[in-house]
Design a protein around this motif. Structure first.
Motif, PDB file in Angstrom:
ATOM      1  N   ALA A 116       2.158   1.632  -3.608  1.00 47.15           N
ATOM      2  CA  ALA A 116       1.110   2.071  -4.530  1.00 47.15           C
ATOM      3  C   ALA A 116       0.714   3.520  -4.262  1.00 47.15           C
ATOM      4  N   ALA A 117       0.592   3.896  -3.002  1.00 45.95           N
ATOM      5  CA  ALA A 117       0.208   5.274  -2.672  1.00 45.95           C
ATOM      6  C   ALA A 117       1.304   6.259  -3.089  1.00 45.95           C
TER       7      ALA A 117
ATOM      8  N   ASP B 272       3.334   5.857  -5.629  1.00 45.29           N
ATOM      9  CA  ASP B 272       3.217   5.956  -7.084  1.00 45.29           C
ATOM     10  C   ASP B 272       2.027   6.806  -7.506  1.00 45.29           C
ATOM     11  N   ASP B 273       0.956   6.752  -6.733  1.00 45.54           N
ATOM     12  CA  ASP B 273      -0.253   7.537  -7.032  1.00 45.54           C
ATOM     13  C   ASP B 273      -0.154   8.968  -6.520  1.00 45.54           C
ATOM     14  N   ARG B 274       0.967   9.329  -5.892  1.00 42.22           N
ATOM     15  CA  ARG B 274       1.167  10.642  -5.282  1.00 42.22           C
ATOM     16  C   ARG B 274       0.111  10.911  -4.217  1.00 42.22           C
ATOM     17  N   ASP B 275      -0.282   9.871  -3.519  1.00 40.10           N
ATOM     18  CA  ASP B 275      -1.299   9.966  -2.473  1.00 40.10           C
ATOM     19  C   ASP B 275      -0.588  10.043  -1.122  1.00 40.10           C
TER      20      ASP B 275
ATOM     21  N   THR C 297      -2.453   9.072   2.153  1.00 42.37           N
ATOM     22  CA  THR C 297      -2.529   7.638   2.442  1.00 42.37           C
ATOM     23  C   THR C 297      -1.212   7.143   3.017  1.00 42.37           C
ATOM     24  N   VAL C 298      -0.094   7.580   2.453  1.00 38.70           N
ATOM     25  CA  VAL C 298       1.210   7.179   2.994  1.00 38.70           C
ATOM     26  C   VAL C 298       1.309   7.611   4.453  1.00 38.70           C
TER      27      VAL C 298
ATOM     28  N   THR D  64       0.838  -1.200   0.000  1.00 37.48           N
ATOM     29  CA  THR D  64       0.000   0.000   0.000  1.00 37.48           C
ATOM     30  C   THR D  64       0.871   1.247   0.000  1.00 37.48           C
ATOM     31  N   TYR D  65       1.947   1.229   0.767  1.00 35.85           N
ATOM     32  CA  TYR D  65       2.906   2.343   0.768  1.00 35.85           C
ATOM     33  C   TYR D  65       3.424   2.574  -0.651  1.00 35.85           C
TER      34      TYR D  65
END
Length: 158
Positions: free
Chosen positions: A21-22, A24-27, A30-31, A18-19
């Motif tokens: 993916a978040a 990569d998504d610039r989220d 969430t990180v 999840t870290y």
């Protein structure tokens, strides 16, 4: 804690994924939420420091640290393997992977690849497992030319 069961191992792996993916998504939010409130992210400062060098303490500081990705066109973080062990306060782990950074350039794009590992400490919270500390070590760096990107392809179709 004396052992980690299959559910713990699955949840810890999901936390690492999840870290990635978040990021990569610039989220960044969430990180940040993947850390306990006073969690610590320790990052290197390549190319001068490949070992963990700068600490970001607390969720808001972790979120701010993700701003470093703004200079890239895209990233791809790959979790290649992990080992998790119980500790008296939760768990610790070493997660290996790569982080690809697509960078613009006058002569075309390049992929700056970090071969890295994370040394993690985790706590079980009411919401599940969370990072208490994540320290990033870059083992080596490579840079490659990129032939074509999806953005190039999409731009050609306009």
């Amino acid at each position: 804690m004396t052992s980690l069961d299959a559910a713990d191992l699955t949840a810890l792996r999901a936390l690492s994924e999840t870290y990635a993916a978040a990021a990569d998504d610039r989220d960044a939010a969430t990180v940040g939420a993947l850390f306990v409130p006073d969690g610590v992210l320790v990052v290197p400062e390549p190319p001068d420091h490949l070992a963990p060098h700068v600490s970001h303490v607390g969720r808001s500081a972790v979120v701010a640290a993700l701003g470093a990705l703004a200079g890239t066109l895209a990233t791809t973080h790959v979790v290649a393997g992990a080992r998790y062990l119980p500790t008296s306060t939760g768990a610790r782990g070493r997660v290996r992977g790569t982080a690809h950074h697509l960078l613009p350039g006058r002569e075309g794009h390049s992929d700056l690849v970090w071969f890295l590992h994370y040394d993690d400490e985790y706590a079980r919270t009411d919401e599940g497992w969370a990072f208490t500390r994540r320290a990033v070590t870059i083992n080596w760096i490579e840079r490659h030319r990129v032939s074509v990107t999806r953005a190039d392809e999409e731009g050609a179709g306009r």
